[in-house]
Design an enzyme around this catalytic site. Sequence first.
Site, PDB file in Angstrom:
ATOM      1  CG  ASP A 271      45.812  39.127  49.036  1.00 52.47           C
ATOM      2  OD1 ASP A 271      44.989  39.162  48.090  1.00 52.47           O
ATOM      3  OD2 ASP A 271      46.957  38.675  48.895  1.00 52.47           O
ATOM      4  CD1 TRP A 272      39.475  39.302  45.791  1.00 53.73           C
ATOM      5  CD2 TRP A 272      40.880  40.793  46.654  1.00 53.73           C
ATOM      6  NE1 TRP A 272      39.217  40.535  45.203  1.00 53.73           N
ATOM      7  CE2 TRP A 272      40.060  41.466  45.725  1.00 53.73           C
ATOM      8  CE3 TRP A 272      41.835  41.540  47.351  1.00 53.73           C
ATOM      9  CZ2 TRP A 272      40.164  42.827  45.457  1.00 53.73           C
ATOM     10  CZ3 TRP A 272      41.948  42.906  47.081  1.00 53.73           C
ATOM     11  CH2 TRP A 272      41.121  43.529  46.153  1.00 53.73           C
TER      12      TRP A 272
END
Length: 695
Positions: A271-272
Site C-alpha cells: 500500500d502507498w
Amino acid sequence: VSTQSTGENQIENQSNNMRSILFLLGILFLASTVLSISSQYPWMNLHATPSERAHALLARMTLDEKLGMVRGYGGPYVGDVNAVSRLEIPALHLEDGPQGVADGVKLVTAWPSALTVVAAWDRNLMYQYGVGMGKEQRIKGTNIMLGPMINIARVPMGGRNFESFGEDPFLASELVKPSVQGIQSQGVMACAKHFVDNNQEYDRTTVSANVDERTQYEIYYPAFQAAVDAGVGSIMCSYNKINNTYACENEQTLNVDLKGRMGFKGFVMSDWGATHSTVKAANSGLDQQMPDASYFGTALQQAVAAGQVSQATIDDKVLRILTSMFAVGLFDQPQTGNLNVDAQSPQHVSLARKLAVAGTILLKNTRGILPIDAKKVRKIAVIGDDGDLRPTATGGGSGHVIAPYIVTPLQGIKTVVGNTVNVTYAPSASIQNAQAIAREAEVAIVFVAVDSSEGSDRPNLSLPGNQDALVSAVTSVQPNTIVVIHSPGAVLMPWASSASAIVAALLPGQEDGNAIATILFGLESPSGKLPLTFPVTQSEIPVNTPSQYPGINLQADYSEKLLVGYRWYDAKNVAPLFPFGHGLSYTTFRYSNLKITGLNVSFDVQNSGTVAGAEVAQLYLGFPASAGEPPKALKGFEKVFLVPGGSTTITITLTPRDFSIWDISTHNWRRIAGVFNVFVGSSSRDIRLTGTINA
C-alpha cells in the site's frame, strides 16, 4: 448476352494469379516477421505459457532492469513503473479504485459502491460490474486497477466498509471471483487488497491486528484465496501490523500463508507508504514498493550487493510481476488510452442504474405501503437533505469517484410521476417545515444518510445531525412514512417501529434517484439482501470492547475469533434489528420439498405472490458441537427470478471444504465427521426448511 473474349479471360486469370501470389507473399512476410520477432524476443511467443514467457524475458534482463521493476516512480497515475524499452516491457500504470476510476480523474462512471453490488447477491451482475470498471480503466490507460477491496467488515463503523464485500467470508469469496475475472477480462490486472486484517481505519498505520491462525484461514483469508483461485495478478499488503509485524514485511502472512499454503503466483505490492524496511520486507515477501523507491531503490541495490538480499529473491519478484503481466495480456494488448479520454458510455449509465436497483434492500414494508401507486396518490412529500440538497451516493478516500452527475431522489421521483402527482420538498434544517408538508401529503418519504471515507472510521452507528429527530417528527404526523437510508453500512434506527417502510439503498452512485424511484414506484420489485447485520443498539455488536476495537496501546485483539457478524448474534442469542441476508420483495416466496442426497441439497422455490420478482435462497450449515464452529455459516446461495405462480428447483452442491475446519496442528483443512444441520431460507434468521447431513 455478351461474352468475354479468350484474351480477356487470360488477363483476368493472370490478375487473379498475381493477387494470390501477392497475398501468399504477404503471409510469408508476416510469418517471417513473427519468426524474427520470436527469435529476437522469445517471450513474445504466444504459444508459450505466461510462466515460460516470463522466464525467457528474465534471462535477458540486467540486474538494474530487474530492480527497476520492483519500485514505483513519479508519473501521471497514482502508481507508475517505467517501461524497459530495450526489451519492450511496457510501463505499468496503476489507478484506484474499487468503485471506478478514482484519484480525481474525470469523465468516468460513478458506479455504485462494491458493497451495494454485493447486496444484489448476484454473481453475473458482479462480473458485469468488473467488466464495466475494467473497461473504463483501460480506456484511461490503466493496466493495474487497485481493487477489489476485500477486507471483511469486522467493525460495523469501519470507514471503508462501503468498498468491502460484507461480513461473511463465503459471500465475499463467491463474489470476488467474478469481480476479478470481469476486471481482468478487459486486459487490466486486478489488485486484491488489503492483505490482511485491515479491518479498521482508526490507527490503521500503527495498530496490530492480533489474530489466531484458525480465524485467519476461516474468516479473513477466504476472500483472498478466492481471488488467487480466480487468477488475480497482484495483491496489495496493508498498512497495519499483524501480530506485531507490519503486513508488508510479514514472513508468516506473505511467504508462508499467501505464497505458500494459498498458492499465490502473482506479486505483492505495498500500500502507498506501507513499506517500512528494505532487507526484511524484500526477504519476507514484498515484491514491489509503491509509490516510490525509498526502500526498494538504492537501498535494495546495496542490499543485493552486500548479499543481504539474494539475486534469486529479486528474480522471484520480477518473475511474479512479469508472469502476471503476460497472463493478463499487457505485452500482447498494449495500452493506448490516457487519463483525458472520455470513458463514459450510455451502456455504462444503464449498467450503473441496473446495479443500483439490484442492490437496493427493502427492510420493512408494513401494510404493503410500497410500492407507491402513482395512479392513486396525489401528493407526496420528499424530506431530507439527502433527498435533493446533498445526496449521498458515493464514499470518500481513494475509492471516491468524481461523478459526472448525480440524479437526486427528488429528480428521480419527479421523472417517474411526471405532472400527475404533486411532489413537495423540504430539507433537513427545519423539522417544522418537514412536518408541515408531511401532514399535507398522502405519503412522506424521508431520505437520511451518513457517509464514510478512507482514513477514519465512523464514531458510531447513529445518523449524524438531527436526522433521527427528523424521522421521528415526520412519523408522528404522517402514518404513511417511508424512510430511505443511504449509508456505507449498518446504521441505528431508534425510530424503526414507527416507520411504515424502510429501504436501505447503501451508496448507489450517479444513478441514485433513478434507482430508488424504480423501487419506490414498483417499476421493479426489490431483491437486494443485506451483506451485513444491522444491530438494534451500539453495544450489540461483535466488537464491543476497547481491546477488540479500536485496541488498547495499539493492540487490537480479535478475541471474538470466528464470531464475526451474524455468527456472533447467533452464538450470543442476540436479535439484530435486521439480520444478515434479510431483504423483502413486493411478492412472496414459498419454500418446499427439501431433499438431501449425498452432498447435493435441493429444494423448490415458488413465487406465491402477485408480481414478478427475484429471491436469493440461502443455505447455512450447522457443524457438530465438537467442531467449535458458530451455530450456522453460509455455504451456498442462488438467486432466481420467478413470475407469479412460477417455481423452480434449486440444487446446491456442497464440497468437502464446506464440512471442514482449519486445523492448527497440521496447518491444513480437516473434514469434520458427524451430523450437520442444514438450514435453507430467505435470510440467516428466516429459515424455511431444515434437514441434516451425516458427513
